[in-house]
Motif scaffolding. Structure first.
Motif, PDB file in Angstrom:
ATOM      1  N   ALA A  28       0.662  -1.220   0.089  1.00  0.00           N
ATOM      2  CA  ALA A  28      -0.087  -0.099   0.258  1.00  0.00           C
ATOM      3  C   ALA A  28       0.922   1.371  -0.065  1.00  0.00           C
ATOM      4  CB  ALA A  28      -0.952  -0.074   1.297  1.00  0.00           C
ATOM      5  N   GLU A  32      -3.123   4.350  -5.354  1.00  0.00           N
ATOM      6  CA  GLU A  32      -3.669   3.104  -5.583  1.00  0.00           C
ATOM      7  C   GLU A  32      -4.352   3.354  -7.057  1.00  0.00           C
ATOM      8  OE1 GLU A  32      -7.480   1.881  -3.309  1.00  0.00           O
ATOM      9  OE2 GLU A  32      -6.279   3.451  -2.036  1.00  0.00           O
ATOM     10  N   LEU A  33      -4.357   2.011  -7.602  1.00  0.00           N
ATOM     11  CA  LEU A  33      -5.113   1.774  -8.862  1.00  0.00           C
ATOM     12  C   LEU A  33      -5.997   0.627  -8.605  1.00  0.00           C
ATOM     13  CD1 LEU A  33      -1.968   1.293 -11.147  1.00  0.00           C
ATOM     14  CD2 LEU A  33      -3.069   3.338 -10.625  1.00  0.00           C
ATOM     15  N   TRP A  34      -7.151   0.861  -9.313  1.00  0.00           N
ATOM     16  CA  TRP A  34      -8.071  -0.325  -9.277  1.00  0.00           C
ATOM     17  C   TRP A  34      -8.326  -0.465 -10.982  1.00  0.00           C
ATOM     18  CZ3 TRP A  34      -9.993  -3.127  -5.291  1.00  0.00           C
ATOM     19  CH2 TRP A  34      -9.605  -2.636  -4.175  1.00  0.00           C
ATOM     20  N   ARG A  38      -8.990  -5.268  -9.364  1.00  0.00           N
ATOM     21  CA  ARG A  38      -7.732  -5.738  -8.555  1.00  0.00           C
ATOM     22  C   ARG A  38      -7.247  -4.400  -8.059  1.00  0.00           C
ATOM     23  NH1 ARG A  38      -3.560  -9.459 -10.237  1.00  0.00           N
ATOM     24  NH2 ARG A  38      -3.156  -9.121  -8.238  1.00  0.00           N
ATOM     25  N   GLN A  39      -6.518  -4.273  -6.934  1.00  0.00           N
ATOM     26  CA  GLN A  39      -6.005  -3.144  -6.539  1.00  0.00           C
ATOM     27  C   GLN A  39      -4.481  -3.379  -6.489  1.00  0.00           C
ATOM     28  OE1 GLN A  39      -6.324  -2.749  -2.084  1.00  0.00           O
ATOM     29  NE2 GLN A  39      -6.310  -0.430  -2.479  1.00  0.00           N
ATOM     30  N   TRP A  41      -0.665  -0.520  -6.481  1.00  0.00           N
ATOM     31  CA  TRP A  41      -0.174   0.870  -5.841  1.00  0.00           C
ATOM     32  C   TRP A  41       1.053   1.147  -6.675  1.00  0.00           C
ATOM     33  CZ3 TRP A  41      -1.622  -3.517  -2.750  1.00  0.00           C
ATOM     34  CH2 TRP A  41      -2.620  -3.089  -2.107  1.00  0.00           C
ATOM     35  N   CYS A  59     -10.040   2.307 -15.667  1.00  0.00           N
ATOM     36  CA  CYS A  59      -9.646   1.974 -14.414  1.00  0.00           C
ATOM     37  C   CYS A  59     -10.062   3.306 -13.553  1.00  0.00           C
ATOM     38  CB  CYS A  59      -8.242   1.587 -14.132  1.00  0.00           C
ATOM     39  SG  CYS A  59      -7.151   2.781 -15.185  1.00  0.00           S
ATOM     40  N   ARG A  60      -9.473   3.228 -12.125  1.00  0.00           N
ATOM     41  CA  ARG A  60      -9.605   4.423 -11.350  1.00  0.00           C
ATOM     42  C   ARG A  60      -8.348   4.454 -10.401  1.00  0.00           C
ATOM     43  NH1 ARG A  60     -14.959   4.758  -7.655  1.00  0.00           N
ATOM     44  NH2 ARG A  60     -15.387   6.038  -9.553  1.00  0.00           N
ATOM     45  N   GLU A  71      -9.159  12.613  -0.173  1.00  0.00           N
ATOM     46  CA  GLU A  71      -9.039  11.463  -0.937  1.00  0.00           C
ATOM     47  C   GLU A  71      -9.464  12.140  -2.412  1.00  0.00           C
ATOM     48  OE1 GLU A  71     -10.259   7.457  -0.283  1.00  0.00           O
ATOM     49  OE2 GLU A  71     -11.700   7.885  -1.674  1.00  0.00           O
ATOM     50  N   THR A  73     -10.080  11.364  -6.528  1.00  0.00           N
ATOM     51  CA  THR A  73     -10.236  10.123  -7.568  1.00  0.00           C
ATOM     52  C   THR A  73     -10.263  10.530  -8.957  1.00  0.00           C
ATOM     53  OG1 THR A  73     -11.508   9.086  -5.796  1.00  0.00           O
ATOM     54  CG2 THR A  73     -11.772   8.497  -8.063  1.00  0.00           C
TER      55      THR A  73
END
Length: 152
Positions: A28, A32-34, A38-39, A41, A59-60, A71, A73
């Motif tokens: 971590a 971070e990437l989603w 899946r996560q 970093w 993705c995010r 935070e 995004t």
């Protein structure tokens, strides 16, 4: 110790296991990437945006403003970030000992360019703010050659 470790390009945990290479990490971090449920970093915000741009992925990116703790995004579709007021601060290129320790903490996402400038001034860091689109394109230039078929 390997030269890549001295330069901060290879990162190991306390047991000596490799947990990060060239900005992508399995532990971590603030960035971070989603992707595909899946996560992952990254060590810096530019890498988070650049990896996804090079992959041309949906993705995010979730990051945290070092100035306010908010935070942040960024949704990305086919490698392109959605329109946003967010800004990336990129420290001026400098000679550093460790990419991980010295360079990456100076490359961050912020709510907007004004907050990025304020943070940089307080930290006495020279550099520039850029739009999310610009940061994504810059990151894609760095990561594109590592992604087969990216055309970058």
């Amino acid at each position: 110790m390997e030269q890549t470790e001295v330069a901060g390009v290879l990162w190991r945990d306390e047991r000596g296991d490799i947990v990060g290479v060239a900005g992508l990490s399995v532990v971590a971090s603030r960035h971070e990437l989603w992707m595909v449920g899946r996560q992952f970093w990254t060590w810096c915000a530019k890498d988070a945006l650049g990896i996804l741009a090079a992959l041309k992925s949906d993705c995010r990116v979730i990051s945290q403003s070092p100035e306010t703790g908010a935070e942040l995004t960024v949704d990305i579709e086919a490698g392109n970030p959605a329109a946003s007021r967010l800004a990336l601060f990129m420290a001026a290129s400098n000679e550093c000992c460790s990419v991980y320790d010295d360079r990456c903490p100076t490359v961050n996402l912020f709510e907007d360019r004004e907050i990025a400038r304020s943070w940089a001034t307080k930290q006495a860091i020279e550099g520039s703010e850029m739009s999310i689109d610009g940061a994504s394109a810059l990151g894609a230039q760095a990561w594109g050659p590592l992604v087969p078929g990216s055309g970058l």
